[in-house]
Design an enzyme around this catalytic site. Structure first.
Site, short mmCIF file in Angstrom:
data_model
loop_
_atom_site.label_atom_id
_atom_site.label_comp_id
_atom_site.label_asym_id
_atom_site.label_seq_id
_atom_site.Cartn_x
_atom_site.Cartn_y
_atom_site.Cartn_z
N VAL A 40 -4.84 10.29 0.72
CA VAL A 40 -5.07 10.00 -0.69
C VAL A 40 -5.66 8.61 -0.85
CG1 VAL A 40 -2.75 9.06 -1.10
CG2 VAL A 40 -3.99 10.12 -2.98
N CYS A 41 -6.48 8.45 -1.89
CA CYS A 41 -7.02 7.14 -2.28
C CYS A 41 -6.99 7.10 -3.81
CB CYS A 41 -8.43 6.95 -1.71
SG CYS A 41 -9.64 8.11 -2.35
N ALA A 42 -7.80 6.26 -4.41
CA ALA A 42 -7.78 6.14 -5.87
C ALA A 42 -8.35 7.39 -6.56
CB ALA A 42 -8.55 4.90 -6.30
N GLY A 101 -10.28 10.05 -4.54
CA GLY A 101 -10.53 11.13 -3.60
C GLY A 101 -11.72 10.93 -2.68
N LEU A 151 -5.07 9.38 -6.47
CA LEU A 151 -3.92 8.92 -7.24
C LEU A 151 -4.12 9.15 -8.73
CD1 LEU A 151 -1.14 7.60 -6.91
CD2 LEU A 151 -2.24 5.40 -7.27
#
Length: 127
Positions: free
Chosen positions: A85-87, A89, A114
């Site tokens: 996961v990141c901010a 995708g 997220l």
């Protein structure tokens, strides 16, 4: 005519699942199911400063630029589902390719990152 409409509707419903499975992405709800049913491991590939502002509960922070070096030490079992996961995708998608190269065949990105997690009203914690 009704049969044709039913087949078309079914195809439209199935298409996102088929496309998502092939692309290595997963919805926030799908991620929760993997975490609960198969003990999937969450790895947040954002920078430590971003991670500290808020992250999924239980996520481990391994920045994308250090993923190749540190993933094996962070997630030892390569057979467990790995959720990246990141901010939003985008970085997580790149991380999936790296993880698969390292032998994590069940690596998937959480679609929308997220941001999507928060929009689904799922829990977030701060470091």
């Amino acid at each position: 005519m009704l049969i044709l409409m039913a087949l078309t509707s079914g195809g439209m419903l199935a298409w996102p699942m088929l496309r998502g499975a092939g692309g290595g992405t997963l919805t926030a709800q799908g991620a929760v199911q993997l975490i609960n049913r198969e003990r999937a491991v969450l790895v947040d590939v954002r920078e430590p400063e971003e991670f500290a502002t808020g992250h999924m509960i239980g996520a481990k922070n391994v920045p994308l630029k250090l993923l190749e070096e540190k993933l094996a030490g962070t997630v030892k079992n390569k057979n467990v589902p790995l959720l990246l996961v990141c901010a939003t995708g985008a970085r997580a998608q790149r991380a999936v390719a790296t993880a698969k190269k390292l032998g994590y065949e069940q690596a998937q990105a959480v679609a929308g990152g997220l941001k999507a997690w928060k929009e689904a009203n799922l829990p977030v914690e701060k470091a």
